[in-house]
Design a protein around this motif. Structure first.
Motif, PDB file in Angstrom:
ATOM      1  N   ASP A   2       0.836  -1.187   0.000  1.00 37.53           N
ATOM      2  CA  ASP A   2       0.000   0.000   0.000  1.00 37.53           C
ATOM      3  C   ASP A   2       0.873   1.240   0.000  1.00 37.53           C
ATOM      4  O   ASP A   2       2.047   1.201   0.381  1.00 37.53           O
ATOM      5  N   LEU A   3       0.283   2.356  -0.410  1.00 38.85           N
ATOM      6  CA  LEU A   3       0.983   3.639  -0.398  1.00 38.85           C
ATOM      7  C   LEU A   3       0.604   4.416   0.853  1.00 38.85           C
ATOM      8  O   LEU A   3      -0.561   4.444   1.251  1.00 38.85           O
ATOM      9  N   TYR A   4       1.614   5.080   1.429  1.00 39.00           N
ATOM     10  CA  TYR A   4       1.397   5.891   2.625  1.00 39.00           C
ATOM     11  C   TYR A   4       2.003   7.264   2.408  1.00 39.00           C
ATOM     12  O   TYR A   4       2.911   7.442   1.589  1.00 39.00           O
ATOM     13  N   PHE A   5       1.495   8.236   3.150  1.00 37.72           N
ATOM     14  CA  PHE A   5       1.919   9.632   3.029  1.00 37.72           C
ATOM     15  C   PHE A   5       2.339  10.141   4.397  1.00 37.72           C
ATOM     16  O   PHE A   5       1.640   9.919   5.390  1.00 37.72           O
ATOM     17  N   CYS A   6       3.461  10.823   4.459  1.00 44.64           N
ATOM     18  CA  CYS A   6       3.919  11.438   5.705  1.00 44.64           C
ATOM     19  C   CYS A   6       3.518  12.909   5.686  1.00 44.64           C
ATOM     20  O   CYS A   6       3.927  13.665   4.795  1.00 44.64           O
ATOM     21  N   CYS A   7       2.732  13.311   6.657  1.00 46.54           N
ATOM     22  CA  CYS A   7       2.273  14.700   6.750  1.00 46.54           C
ATOM     23  C   CYS A   7       3.384  15.638   7.221  1.00 46.54           C
ATOM     24  O   CYS A   7       3.290  16.847   7.039  1.00 46.54           O
ATOM     25  N   ALA A   8       4.445  15.092   7.815  1.00 47.04           N
ATOM     26  CA  ALA A   8       5.541  15.926   8.310  1.00 47.04           C
ATOM     27  C   ALA A   8       6.468  16.368   7.175  1.00 47.04           C
ATOM     28  O   ALA A   8       6.857  17.529   7.110  1.00 47.04           O
ATOM     29  N   VAL A  30       2.501  14.643  14.185  1.00 40.40           N
ATOM     30  CA  VAL A  30       2.517  16.038  13.751  1.00 40.40           C
ATOM     31  C   VAL A  30       1.449  16.787  14.528  1.00 40.40           C
ATOM     32  O   VAL A  30       0.488  16.189  15.029  1.00 40.40           O
ATOM     33  N   PHE A  31       1.605  18.091  14.622  1.00 43.09           N
ATOM     34  CA  PHE A  31       0.609  18.918  15.281  1.00 43.09           C
ATOM     35  C   PHE A  31      -0.202  19.643  14.227  1.00 43.09           C
ATOM     36  O   PHE A  31       0.331  20.152  13.245  1.00 43.09           O
ATOM     37  N   ALA A  32      -1.512  19.690  14.429  1.00 42.14           N
ATOM     38  CA  ALA A  32      -2.422  20.376  13.515  1.00 42.14           C
ATOM     39  C   ALA A  32      -3.290  21.326  14.323  1.00 42.14           C
ATOM     40  O   ALA A  32      -3.490  21.139  15.523  1.00 42.14           O
ATOM     41  N   PRO A  43      -1.141  11.270  14.033  1.00 44.77           N
ATOM     42  CA  PRO A  43      -0.060  10.436  13.466  1.00 44.77           C
ATOM     43  C   PRO A  43       0.487  11.086  12.191  1.00 44.77           C
ATOM     44  O   PRO A  43      -0.267  11.632  11.382  1.00 44.77           O
ATOM     45  N   ALA A  44       1.794  11.051  12.023  1.00 41.10           N
ATOM     46  CA  ALA A  44       2.429  11.661  10.849  1.00 41.10           C
ATOM     47  C   ALA A  44       2.143  10.859   9.586  1.00 41.10           C
ATOM     48  O   ALA A  44       1.974  11.417   8.510  1.00 41.10           O
ATOM     49  N   VAL A  45       2.067   9.538   9.708  1.00 40.53           N
ATOM     50  CA  VAL A  45       1.873   8.677   8.547  1.00 40.53           C
ATOM     51  C   VAL A  45       0.409   8.296   8.438  1.00 40.53           C
ATOM     52  O   VAL A  45      -0.234   7.927   9.418  1.00 40.53           O
ATOM     53  N   ARG A  46      -0.099   8.412   7.217  1.00 40.81           N
ATOM     54  CA  ARG A  46      -1.487   8.032   6.942  1.00 40.81           C
ATOM     55  C   ARG A  46      -1.542   7.379   5.572  1.00 40.81           C
ATOM     56  O   ARG A  46      -0.611   7.539   4.768  1.00 40.81           O
ATOM     57  N   PRO A  47      -2.632   6.648   5.272  1.00 40.35           N
ATOM     58  CA  PRO A  47      -2.776   6.091   3.904  1.00 40.35           C
ATOM     59  C   PRO A  47      -2.840   7.234   2.882  1.00 40.35           C
ATOM     60  O   PRO A  47      -3.426   8.291   3.144  1.00 40.35           O
ATOM     61  N   ALA A  48      -2.226   7.043   1.742  1.00 38.25           N
ATOM     62  CA  ALA A  48      -2.197   8.066   0.693  1.00 38.25           C
ATOM     63  C   ALA A  48      -3.583   8.231   0.076  1.00 38.25           C
ATOM     64  O   ALA A  48      -4.342   7.266  -0.063  1.00 38.25           O
ATOM     65  N   SER A  49      -3.895   9.469  -0.317  1.00 39.89           N
ATOM     66  CA  SER A  49      -5.173   9.759  -0.981  1.00 39.89           C
ATOM     67  C   SER A  49      -5.090   9.316  -2.444  1.00 39.89           C
ATOM     68  O   SER A  49      -4.017   8.982  -2.954  1.00 39.89           O
TER      69      SER A  49
END
Length: 179
Positions: A2-8, A30-32, A43-49
């Motif tokens: 699967d592909l994942y995305f780091c928001c950081a 990460v802080f939002a 969480p910094a890592v999430r599934p990619a859109s």
């Protein structure tokens, strides 16, 4: 995978399972901000859109095509070709890399099935002449454009300023004895 995305760090990557932290920046959280001005920890890592998956796929395809093109260019000296055949093969590879697939299929489809002594052979020869002229003009035009963009006529300087799959870099391969 699967592909994942780091928001950081905006890193897109493949993994079997979603990791606790990003493999590139090692951030786990990460802080939002919310609409109310509160800070929340996510969480910094999430599934990619879907858009991120498409962008990743496009980048992967472009990288593969450039690598495949450069491998074809590098493999040409292993064939027993005259200088004219070698130069034409270089120009054809560069030309077909930058033209739509239907254009390539049209010419290759018309050239390959020709049989000796037939009408198809004469038609294929005429098409080959047209293709030769088109490819030469397009390649020369591309080199001139790259020279103009670089601000110099020295092909070595132009090649140094352009990507490895540029016309200037392909032109530098014309001298096989320097390879």
């Amino acid at each position: 995978m699967d592909l994942y995305f780091c928001c950081a760090c905006s890193y897109v990557f493949k993994a079997e399972i979603m990791p606790e932290s990003c493999p590139a920046c090692r951030q786990a959280n990460v802080f939002a901000s919310t609409d109310f001005g509160k800070k929340v920890e996510l969480p910094a890592v999430r599934p990619a859109s879907e858009a991120e998956m498409q962008a990743y796929s496009d980048a992967e395809k472009a990288a593969y095509e450039e690598k495949a093109f450069l491998e074809w260019i590098d493999s040409l000296p292993s064939y027993d070709l005259s200088d004219d055949e070698y130069h034409m093969a270089l120009m054809l590879l560069h030309h077909f890399k930058t033209t739509p697939g239907l254009y390539t299929k049209h010419f290759i489809g018309d050239l390959l099935p020709a049989q000796k002594g037939s009408i198809e052979e004469r038609a294929a020869q005429a098409i080959a002449r047209i293709l030769h002229i088109d490819v030469k003009e397009a390649f020369t035009s591309r080199i001139n454009r790259e020279r103009q963009d670089a601000g110099t006529n020295d092909i070595a300087e132009v090649a140094a300023q352009t990507p490895p799959d540029s016309a200037a870099n392909v032109l530098r391969k014309f001298r096989r004895d320097e390879l």
